[in-house]
Motif scaffolding. Structure first.
Motif, short mmCIF file in Angstrom:
data_model
loop_
_atom_site.label_atom_id
_atom_site.label_comp_id
_atom_site.label_asym_id
_atom_site.label_seq_id
_atom_site.Cartn_x
_atom_site.Cartn_y
_atom_site.Cartn_z
N ILE A 43 76.89 66.62 -60.64
CA ILE A 43 78.33 66.53 -60.95
C ILE A 43 78.54 65.95 -62.35
O ILE A 43 79.34 66.46 -63.13
CB ILE A 43 79.07 65.68 -59.90
CG1 ILE A 43 78.96 66.31 -58.51
CG2 ILE A 43 80.56 65.55 -60.28
CD1 ILE A 43 79.53 65.44 -57.39
N SER A 342 82.00 69.38 -58.14
CA SER A 342 81.49 68.80 -56.89
C SER A 342 80.99 69.89 -55.94
O SER A 342 79.94 69.76 -55.32
CB SER A 342 82.56 67.93 -56.22
OG SER A 342 83.65 68.71 -55.75
N TYR A 490 84.46 62.71 -63.59
CA TYR A 490 83.49 62.04 -62.71
C TYR A 490 83.70 60.53 -62.76
O TYR A 490 84.04 59.96 -63.81
CB TYR A 490 82.06 62.37 -63.14
CG TYR A 490 81.03 61.55 -62.40
CD1 TYR A 490 80.65 61.91 -61.11
CD2 TYR A 490 80.48 60.41 -62.97
CE1 TYR A 490 79.71 61.15 -60.41
CE2 TYR A 490 79.54 59.65 -62.28
CZ TYR A 490 79.17 60.02 -61.00
OH TYR A 490 78.26 59.26 -60.31
#
Length: 536
Positions: A43, A342, A490
């Motif tokens: 991610i 994700s 993130y």
């Protein structure tokens, strides 16, 4: 050098394998269980500024498809497209000149303020002249609901005005369509598709915030600027010449000029006995349409089944987001960490684990891991995959699509999108129960989320599908301040426990389908069921 040529050069470099891995696959954990470290690394990499928001047809695409290909290759998965990891997706980029003006009768309307209009036809000029205007209610032809708004009317070459959503939402009557829960007949995409089948020249959907589930600003921003489309061999001639929206105020003006009451006719449209209404007005609209061609890519990898390798379970997630936008204050990168770095990271981790299982006890069926391009601009990559040029849809057992993971803590439930659609829902309930969880229905069924992600491209071709999505369900701040915004980044604060939980659930369902020989069926009457029966 033009933008298209630069992109072609970058993608050629990626295809020849000359790009360097951003994160060496060998550095990731190789345990048989879900690795949170792997998830975090994937991610963080995919949602980093270095990937420039993963915009299709940009350097961000080159980095993204290169990274994904390298990860699948390092795991030992084979390429699923003619032995390669990249499936080409030929796209057209279309930009409609926003200086256009629409007239209906004696009324003139301004683009953006009063209406939007675009096309998928690959033509430099779109010209609608003296086209009769017809109100066709909700624009629905649904035999299973005994409903046909196009009965007893010929709209060939005419301009039709339609209502957004469907009669069930308008009445909140559970016996009418599916009540508050939107059906595909309520989606704007369906309105255009059906009008094209009926031979219409132009369609204008009347925007109202509640049934559309978004304000006019979303319509304006989504239907102006450069749009993307797949290309056929006939310059998309079968597509509608004009795909449009009208503001409520503009629509009411049009009906009043025809000595009709919009609100009254809208009420009449809630009846099966509704008859389309000629407005006795003419529509005129012309606009220039800049067209260019380019090639993007889906990333596809495969575990080959040991007994029935020509039967496929599909696990997917779209890799793209909105890229980088230039503003007066400088570039803004839309990293799309939740949506959908994700989900893309999850497919990599699922692939790694399932391949390890396969090495010990081979799966009977093949498993395809597909990361689609251009989901955010119209499910384009998944449409190309669903065309069946790579794998015939009749050979696809089912699809598990991930569009945004729960990056926070575990939950005692799993969300289900759509109700009583297919036997895939039984697999969801069983796998959730095995985890000590329950199935919770989509809390916003009126938004029609089942029809708005990549799995739907396959559902329309008859492939039973499940959507795994957690966009704001565990983070109440997400939709308001992060969804499709620069803030979707993130965070090291994410526990990813919820993602781990859902990955294990997907693996459970996929493993069952890859071994048990079952072909899940559609349980409700629909075009999806009809298409599946045709395939078989």
């Amino acid at each position: 050098m033009s933008y298209i040529k630069i992109t072609a050069l970058f993608l050629a470099i990626a295809l020849t394998g000359c790009s360097e891995p951003t994160t060496p696959a060998s550095s990731l954990e190789n345990s048989s269980g879900v690795s949170l470290n792997n998830l975090k690394q994937h991610i963080k990499t995919l949602a980093s500024d270095d990937f420039e928001g993963r915009g299709p047809l940009t350097l961000g695409e080159v980095k993204t498809v290169g990274y994904l290909s390298e990860q699948y290759q390092a795991m030992g998965l084979s390429g699923a497209y003619q032995g390669k990891y990249l499936q080409p997706v030929k796209m057209a980029m279309l930009t409609a000149d926003q200086k256009m003006q629409l007239t209906m009768g004696e009324l003139s309307f301004t683009a953006g303020k009063d209406f939007t209009a675009r096309t998928k036809q690959l033509q430099p000029i779109i010209d609608v002249r003296n086209s009769d205007i017809v109100f066709v209610g909700y624009g629905i032809n649904a035999p299973e609901y005994n409903w046909n708004d196009y009965a007893n009317v010929d709209v060939t070459d005419k301009t039709v005005i339609v209502l957004v959503n469907d009669p069930g939402f308008a009445t909140q009557d559970d016996t009418l369509f599916t009540g508050n829960a939107m059906t595909y007949y309520g989606r704007w995409t369906y309105k255009y598709e059906e009008a094209a089948r009926q031979g219409a020249k132009a369609v204008f959907i009347v925007h109202e915030t509640a049934p559309a589930a978004y304000p006019w600003g979303v319509v304006e921003s989504s239907n102006t600027g450069t749009k993307y489309s797949l290309m056929d061999n006939n310059l998309n001639a079968s597509e509608l010449p004009v795909m449009g929206w009208l503001t409520l105020n503009a629509a009411e003006q049009v009906f009043a000029s025809a000595n009709l009451n919009y609100q009254q006719l809208k009420q009449h449209a809630l009846s099966k006995q509704f008859q389309a209404k000629e407005l006795n007005l003419k529509a005129n609209l012309a606009f220039k349409n800049e067209v260019s061609h380019a090639k993007s890519h889906n990333v596809v990898a495969q575990i080959t089944g040991s007994e029935t390798p020509d039967e496929y379970v599909i696990i997917s997630a779209h890799w793209d987001h909105f890229g980088t936008k230039q503003t007066d204050s400088g570039p803004k990168i839309y990293n799309g960490a939740v949506d959908n770095a994700s989900g893309t990271a999850a497919t990599l981790e699922i692939a790694r684990i399932m391949n390890q299982i396969h090495q010990q006890t081979p799966f009977k069926r093949s498993i395809i891991f597909a990361n689609f391009t251009a989901e955010e601009t119209g499910l384009i990559g998944s449409q190309e995959f669903a065309n069946g040029n790579m794998i015939a849809t009749k050979k696809m057992v089912g699809l598990l699509n991930i569009d945004g993971m729960n990056v926070l803590d575990e939950t005692n439930y799993i969300l289900q999108y759509g109700s009583n659609l297919s036997e895939m829902e039984h697999y969801l309930a069983s796998a959730a129960k095995a985890q000590g969880r329950v199935v919770k229905m989509d809390p916003r069924p009126q938004n029609g989320l089942f029809f708005r992600s990549d799995h739907f491209s396959l559902s329309k071709q008859g492939v039973p599908s499940l959507l795994f999505m957690s966009l704001g369900d565990t983070d109440p701040d997400y939709i308001a301040h992060k969804y499709h915004k620069e803030a979707d980044d993130y965070s090291d604060k994410w526990s990813l426990a919820g993602a781990k939980q859902d990955i294990e659930l997907v693996i459970d369902i996929a493993s069952q389908l890859a071994n048990n020989g079952d072909w899940p069926k559609w349980t409700s009457e629909s075009d999806f069921k009809a298409k599946r029966l045709e395939d078989k």
